[in-house]
Design a protein around this motif. Structure first.
Motif, mmCIF file in Angstrom:
data_model
loop_
_atom_site.group_PDB
_atom_site.id
_atom_site.type_symbol
_atom_site.label_atom_id
_atom_site.label_comp_id
_atom_site.label_asym_id
_atom_site.label_seq_id
_atom_site.Cartn_x
_atom_site.Cartn_y
_atom_site.Cartn_z
ATOM 1 N N GLN A 37 0.838 -1.195 0.000
ATOM 2 C CA GLN A 37 0.000 0.000 0.000
ATOM 3 C C GLN A 37 0.874 1.246 0.000
ATOM 4 N N LEU A 38 0.506 2.208 -0.862
ATOM 5 C CA LEU A 38 1.255 3.447 -0.976
ATOM 6 C C LEU A 38 0.304 4.633 -0.994
ATOM 7 N N THR A 39 0.823 5.792 -0.650
ATOM 8 C CA THR A 39 0.117 7.052 -0.859
ATOM 9 C C THR A 39 0.902 7.844 -1.906
ATOM 10 N N PRO A 40 0.369 8.947 -2.406
ATOM 11 C CA PRO A 40 1.149 9.758 -3.349
ATOM 12 C C PRO A 40 2.469 10.257 -2.772
ATOM 13 N N PHE A 41 2.596 10.331 -1.437
ATOM 14 C CA PHE A 41 3.872 10.707 -0.838
ATOM 15 C C PHE A 41 4.912 9.605 -1.015
ATOM 16 N N ASP A 42 4.452 8.351 -1.060
ATOM 17 C CA ASP A 42 5.361 7.207 -1.193
ATOM 18 C C ASP A 42 5.668 6.878 -2.651
ATOM 19 N N TYR A 43 4.740 7.212 -3.542
ATOM 20 C CA TYR A 43 4.863 6.829 -4.944
ATOM 21 C C TYR A 43 5.868 7.726 -5.655
ATOM 22 N N HIS A 44 6.741 7.115 -6.457
ATOM 23 C CA HIS A 44 7.712 7.893 -7.224
ATOM 24 C C HIS A 44 7.605 7.620 -8.720
ATOM 25 N N SER A 45 7.497 6.336 -9.091
ATOM 26 C CA SER A 45 7.386 5.969 -10.496
ATOM 27 C C SER A 45 6.917 4.518 -10.570
ATOM 28 N N PRO A 46 6.373 4.092 -11.738
ATOM 29 C CA PRO A 46 5.871 2.712 -11.853
ATOM 30 C C PRO A 46 6.924 1.662 -11.556
ATOM 31 N N GLY A 47 8.172 1.923 -11.931
ATOM 32 C CA GLY A 47 9.218 0.923 -11.770
ATOM 33 C C GLY A 47 9.557 0.597 -10.334
ATOM 34 N N LYS A 48 9.092 1.420 -9.401
ATOM 35 C CA LYS A 48 9.405 1.197 -7.993
ATOM 36 C C LYS A 48 8.280 0.465 -7.260
ATOM 37 N N LEU A 49 7.250 0.042 -7.995
ATOM 38 C CA LEU A 49 6.187 -0.778 -7.423
ATOM 39 C C LEU A 49 6.474 -2.246 -7.709
ATOM 40 N N PRO A 50 5.928 -3.146 -6.909
ATOM 41 C CA PRO A 50 6.100 -4.570 -7.209
ATOM 42 C C PRO A 50 5.448 -4.913 -8.545
ATOM 43 N N ASP A 51 5.972 -5.938 -9.214
ATOM 44 C CA ASP A 51 5.394 -6.359 -10.485
ATOM 45 C C ASP A 51 3.940 -6.757 -10.288
ATOM 46 N N GLY A 52 3.130 -6.483 -11.308
ATOM 47 C CA GLY A 52 1.736 -6.897 -11.246
ATOM 48 C C GLY A 52 0.769 -5.735 -11.327
ATOM 49 N N GLY A 53 -0.517 -6.056 -11.134
ATOM 50 C CA GLY A 53 -1.571 -5.064 -11.256
ATOM 51 C C GLY A 53 -1.599 -4.090 -10.088
ATOM 52 N N VAL A 54 -2.243 -2.940 -10.342
ATOM 53 C CA VAL A 54 -2.336 -1.881 -9.334
ATOM 54 C C VAL A 54 -3.781 -1.392 -9.257
ATOM 55 N N LEU A 55 -4.260 -1.215 -8.045
ATOM 56 C CA LEU A 55 -5.550 -0.579 -7.800
ATOM 57 C C LEU A 55 -5.290 0.833 -7.308
ATOM 58 N N VAL A 56 -5.759 1.828 -8.060
ATOM 59 C CA VAL A 56 -5.667 3.226 -7.645
ATOM 60 C C VAL A 56 -7.026 3.616 -7.079
ATOM 61 N N VAL A 57 -7.038 4.152 -5.880
ATOM 62 C CA VAL A 57 -8.284 4.513 -5.213
ATOM 63 C C VAL A 57 -8.394 6.027 -5.181
ATOM 64 N N GLY A 58 -9.403 6.560 -5.882
ATOM 65 C CA GLY A 58 -9.593 8.001 -5.960
ATOM 66 C C GLY A 58 -9.374 8.511 -7.362
ATOM 67 N N ALA A 59 -10.342 9.312 -7.868
ATOM 68 C CA ALA A 59 -10.294 9.737 -9.269
ATOM 69 C C ALA A 59 -10.268 11.250 -9.414
ATOM 70 N N SER A 60 -9.606 11.938 -8.482
ATOM 71 C CA SER A 60 -9.354 13.357 -8.695
ATOM 72 C C SER A 60 -8.063 13.492 -9.492
ATOM 73 N N ALA A 61 -7.450 14.674 -9.498
ATOM 74 C CA ALA A 61 -6.284 14.895 -10.358
ATOM 75 C C ALA A 61 -5.175 13.881 -10.097
ATOM 76 N N THR A 62 -4.863 13.650 -8.836
ATOM 77 C CA THR A 62 -3.784 12.714 -8.519
ATOM 78 C C THR A 62 -4.109 11.313 -8.997
ATOM 79 N N GLY A 63 -5.312 10.835 -8.700
ATOM 80 C CA GLY A 63 -5.691 9.474 -9.056
ATOM 81 C C GLY A 63 -5.653 9.212 -10.545
ATOM 82 N N VAL A 64 -6.217 10.129 -11.335
ATOM 83 C CA VAL A 64 -6.245 9.880 -12.783
ATOM 84 C C VAL A 64 -4.842 9.979 -13.378
#
Length: 412
Positions: free
Chosen positions: A149-176
């Protein structure tokens, strides 16, 4: 113990604007910053982030954009440079690396405790920001440990997430924006959608934020807004700043292969449960967008500006998926990470004055906090609808510091 007239907490664009007007009025003050100038832009943004506002709107008191790309959108690094230059030109008395641990009321003003000593002052300006902490819902605690689990403070780029699918929760500017970036990286992406604000990037040949500015929508004052509490809690619009000035709405995400699901309502037996009713959520966002575009059209006609812009246009309704899943087994391996793009909240744990409501927000009237001599800047719809944005701080800061100066003069 040190004494000064005013302490400003925070050296972002809001705190520096406060300093500018305090200096203009010859009010002695210090600006205290826990990290560096523009610290949140340096430390708490993902790599690809750009401002939602075009460069020509990136202005601070006495400081305007003069670069070669007025219609572009600043990167986080460029925002840091803008704020750094403003701090240098204005000669703001900033003390970096100074953490405020307590502000409490005393006779004649406030006692400020910091990591570098004690300060007594007559007034305090809280400019520490509205987005200090990610707002993660309690259901996150029921997510299996196998899902990161990450927040936008933790997220830097796709390559730093574990391999596999991602669920993004929230569809405001950050989410989209994050859903789009993750999908472009080749990942399977699900986007959980709740209430949102849909806007086109451009309308009738101009940036949609040009319309907000020129038509006066952004000039609406806080005391003219029907439901101020709701206005201050609205999610940020679905916009992204790109050289192509492309629109990033739910239709664009669906076309790219992002799967839309409803609001995440609960976790039961290891599965995420999503609400139905996407059709209603989409319809409401579409309706509000069309009403706003209609307001722009009326303004252009009344002001005789129709010839300067393209003809009126309307956009296709948000497409409702043929079928929408209501359940996702979190232990199945379909998704390996969750990004909580569910908003942010301020952090006032250091403020030992009873001015914070049950939801963690300051009680204030246009920046005058509910404690004599305590003020705020840099909060949504503080004094106008544009208060949220960098270019909205100039008028807010001028008026709040005028109020502060009036109070000092009255007390002698």
């Amino acid at each position: 113990m040190e004494h000064t007239t005013t302490v400003v907490v925070g050296a972002g664009h809001a705190g520096l604007a406060a300093s500018h007007f305090l200096t203009e009025r010859s009010i002695d003050h210090v600006v205290l910053e826990r990290g560096e100038v523009a610290n949140s832009w340096r430390r708490e943004r993902w790599e690809s982030l750009r401002l939602l506002t075009p460069n020509w709107q990136s202005r601070l008191p006495g400081h305007r954009y003069s670069g070669p790309d007025p219609d572009g959108y600043m990167t986080a690094g460029e925002v840091v440079e803008l704020i750094d230059r403003f701090a240098a030109v204005s000669r703001a008395p900033v003390r970096t690396g100074t953490n405020v641990t307590s502000v409490r009321a005393v006779d004649g003003g406030y006692h400020v405790t910091t990591s570098r000593g004690e300060i007594r002052c007559r007034t305090v300006v809280v400019a520490s920001g509205a987005c200090n902490l990610p707002a993660v819902p309690p259901i996150s605690q029921a997510v299996p440990a196998s899902v990161e689990q990450l927040t936008p403070f933790d997220y830097h780029s796709p390559g730093k997430l574990p391999d596999g699918g991602v669920l993004v929760v929230g569809a405001s500017a950050t989410g989209v924006q994050l859903a789009s970036e993750l999908r472009r990286s080749g990942r399977r992406v699900l986007l959980s959608v709740g209430e949102h604000v849909r806007l086109p990037r451009t309308y009738r040949g101009r940036d949609v934020l040009w319309w907000m500015d020129a038509s006066g929508v952004w000039d609406q004052r806080y005391d003219e807004v029907d439901d101020l509490t709701r206005a201050r809690r609205l999610p940020s619009p679905q916009l992204v700043g790109t050289p192509e000035r492309s629109t990033l709405d739910l239709n664009a995400l669906t076309a790219s292969g992002v799967e839309l699901v409803g609001r995440w309502a609960a976790v039961r037996d290891g599965s995420a449960l999503f609400s139905g009713g996407l059709r209603n959520v989409f319809s409401l966002a579409d309706l509000k967008m069309d009403r706003l575009l209609g307001t722009f059209d009326e303004w252009a006609k009344e002001q005789g500006r129709d010839a300067e812009v393209d003809p009126p246009e309307r956009f296709a309704p948000t497409r409702v998926p043929d079928s929408t899943r209501l359940r996702l087994d979190l232990a199945s391996g379909e998704i390996r990470a969750i990004v909580w793009a569910t908003g942010f909240r301020p952090d006032y744990r250091w403020l030992d004055v009873p001015v914070v409501d049950a939801k963690g927000h300051l009680r204030h009237d246009g920046g005058a906090v509910d404690s004599p001599g305590l003020y705020a800047l840099g909060l949504p719809v503080l004094r106008r609808r544009r208060s949220t944005f960098i270019h909205g701080i100039e008028d807010d800061a001028r008026e709040v510091i005028a109020h502060l100066a009036g109070r000092l003069a009255a007390r002698g």
